[in-house]
Design an enzyme around this catalytic site. Sequence first.
Site, PDB file in Angstrom:
ATOM      1  CB  THR A 162      26.224  -2.370  56.233  1.00 14.60           C
ATOM      2  OG1 THR A 162      26.450  -3.268  57.316  1.00 14.60           O
ATOM      3  CG2 THR A 162      27.554  -2.062  55.538  1.00 14.60           C
ATOM      4  CG  HIS A 163      22.116  -4.094  57.054  1.00 15.98           C
ATOM      5  ND1 HIS A 163      21.236  -4.681  56.186  1.00 15.98           N
ATOM      6  CD2 HIS A 163      23.339  -4.632  56.773  1.00 15.98           C
ATOM      7  CE1 HIS A 163      21.881  -5.555  55.410  1.00 15.98           C
ATOM      8  NE2 HIS A 163      23.168  -5.526  55.747  1.00 15.98           N
ATOM      9  CB  SER A 223       9.967  24.275  67.963  1.00 14.50           C
ATOM     10  OG  SER A 223       8.678  24.150  68.520  1.00 14.50           O
ATOM     11  CE  LYS A 259      11.995  19.980  67.773  1.00  9.07           C
ATOM     12  NZ  LYS A 259      12.271  18.604  67.390  1.00  9.07           N
ATOM     13  CG  ASN A 282      13.374  21.692  64.403  1.00 10.78           C
ATOM     14  OD1 ASN A 282      13.701  20.823  65.232  1.00 10.78           O
ATOM     15  ND2 ASN A 282      12.273  22.402  64.507  1.00 10.78           N
ATOM     16  CD  GLU A 341      13.720  18.509  59.196  1.00 16.65           C
ATOM     17  OE1 GLU A 341      12.651  17.941  59.450  1.00 16.65           O
ATOM     18  OE2 GLU A 341      14.136  19.491  59.847  1.00 16.65           O
ATOM     19  CD  GLN A 385       1.426  27.725  25.689  1.00 15.52           C
ATOM     20  OE1 GLN A 385       1.584  28.218  24.579  1.00 15.52           O
ATOM     21  NE2 GLN A 385       0.343  27.940  26.404  1.00 15.52           N
ATOM     22  CE  LYS A 416       7.640  27.736  26.461  1.00 14.73           C
ATOM     23  NZ  LYS A 416       6.900  26.529  26.021  1.00 14.73           N
TER      24      LYS A 416
END
Length: 465
Positions: A161-162, A283, A289, A291, A296, A328, A331
Site C-alpha cells: 500500500t502506498h 536500446s 538494455k 525494455n 509501456e 459522420q 467513425k
Amino acid sequence: MTQGKNDQKLWGGRFTEPTDQFVERFTASVGFDQRLYAQDIQGSEAHARMLAKVGVLTDAECEEILGGLAQIRGEIERGEFEWSVSREDVHMNIEARLTDLIGITGKKLHTGRSRNDQVATDIRLYLRAEGQVIRGELQRLLRGLAELATREADTIMPGFTHLQTAQPVTFGHHMLAWAEMIKRDHGRLQDCLTRANIMPLGAAALAGTTYPIDRDITCELLGFDAPAENSLDAVSDRDFAIEFCAFASLLLTHLSRFSEELVLWTSAQFGFIDLPDRFCTGSSIMPQKKNPDVPELVRGKSGRVYGHLMSLLTLMKSQPLAYNKDNQEDKEPLFDTIDTVRDCLKAYADMVPAIQVRTEAMREAARRGFSTATDLADYLVRKGVAFRDAHEIVGKAVALGVESQRDLAEMKLEELQAFSQTIEADVFDVLTLEGSVNARNHRGGTAPAQVRAAAARLLDWLEAE
Ligand code: ARG
C-alpha cells in the site's frame, strides 16, 4: 481512390452547380467508412429480401440486386473496387456501383431506406462483430491469468500500500486481482453489445417510411434482438459507441495499472519478473538494455482511448434530433478504439502466460519489509492484548529491526519478549511468510488454497461463457 470526377451525384436532382472540389473532399467519409463495406452489403441484402417479401420489389429484381451485391463484395475483397471520393461514402459508392452493374434495378434498392438508418445499422453490425473478437481476447487473457495464478498460488511477494511493503501476498492472488477487474470489463462489454443489438433499419431518414415494410423480417435476417422503437432515436443517437468507448477506457485504465506494475517489476530495482525477449526491445545506444515496451505502450494507449471517449461525448452533446452530419465524425474514434483495444488485449493475452516469476527475489523483498508486523499484532490480540496496545508493541519491535537491520523473524525470543511478556516460542509460526499468507484463509483472502479455489471458479465461469 479517384477524386473530383464529376460523377452524377445520387442526390444531385435539385442542384444547379457541381460540388466545390474542396467541399467534396471535406464532406466525404469514404476514406474511413469503407471498412463498413461488409456490413453495408449485409444490410442491403436483408433490406432487398424484405422489400421482395412485402412486394415492393419483384423476386427477379431482388435476385438481380443480390447478384450485383455479391459481385461488389468480391471486387472489394479482391482489391479491384474503385472507391470514389465524389461518391462521398461507402453507401453511395456501393449503390452507384450496383447501378453501374445492373442498371435501373440498382436504383430501386434504396426504396424505403435512407443513409441515416443505413449507417446506424452498419455501425451496430460492425461493432457487434468486432465486439465478439474483443470478447474472445478478454476471455483468453482471463484464462491466462487464472492459469498463471494457479501455477503461482504458493509464490510469496510483498503486497503494497502506498508502494511501501505492507503484508505478504501470493503472486497468484495478485494476478487474480487483475482478473477481477478484467472480468468486470468483460461484463461491461457484454452490456454494451446487448444494448447495441437493436435495429435502426426502417427508421429511414428520421420519420419512418410510407412503404409497407416489415421490420421483423430485416431484424431476423440481420440477427438483431429487436427493431428500434423510435425512428428519430434510431437514426440519431450514438450512445452505443460512447458506451463502447467507456468500456474501453476502463479496460485501458486497468491495463495501464497492470502495465505500470510489470514495468516496475522488470526493473533491476525490483527484479520480480522477467518478460521473454520477444515482448521487449533493446536500446540503440545502451547495449545492456531490455525494455518492457509492450506494457509501456499499452499504458500509453490509454490516452488515445480516453480521448476518443471524450470526442464522442462532445460530438453527441447538444445535438438536436434527428440525424446531423456531425455523426459522420463518430467513425474514426470508434474504429481506432476498437483497433486499439483489440491490439492491447492481444498483446496482453499473449504475454501474460509467458511471465517468468523470480520467486527468490519476491520472497526476499517480502522478508525485508517487516511484512509480517500485522501478523505479530494479531498474535498478541489472540493472546488477550488490546489491538492498539499490540500495535504499539510491534511498532517498537520494528524500530529495533530498523536499527539493527533485521526482520522480526530474525530476532531472538528474549528480544521480542522484552516488548511483551505475552510473546512465546510459537510466535515464529506467525512471523514466517507462509504462516502469514496461510492465515488469511477465507474467500477473497491471499492463502494459496483460496487462490487455487478462486482461479478454479474463474476457469469454470470461463467455461460456461
Ligand atoms: N456518411 C454519412 C455518415 O457517416 C452517412 C449518412 C449521411 N446522411 C446524410 N443525410 N447526409 O454519417
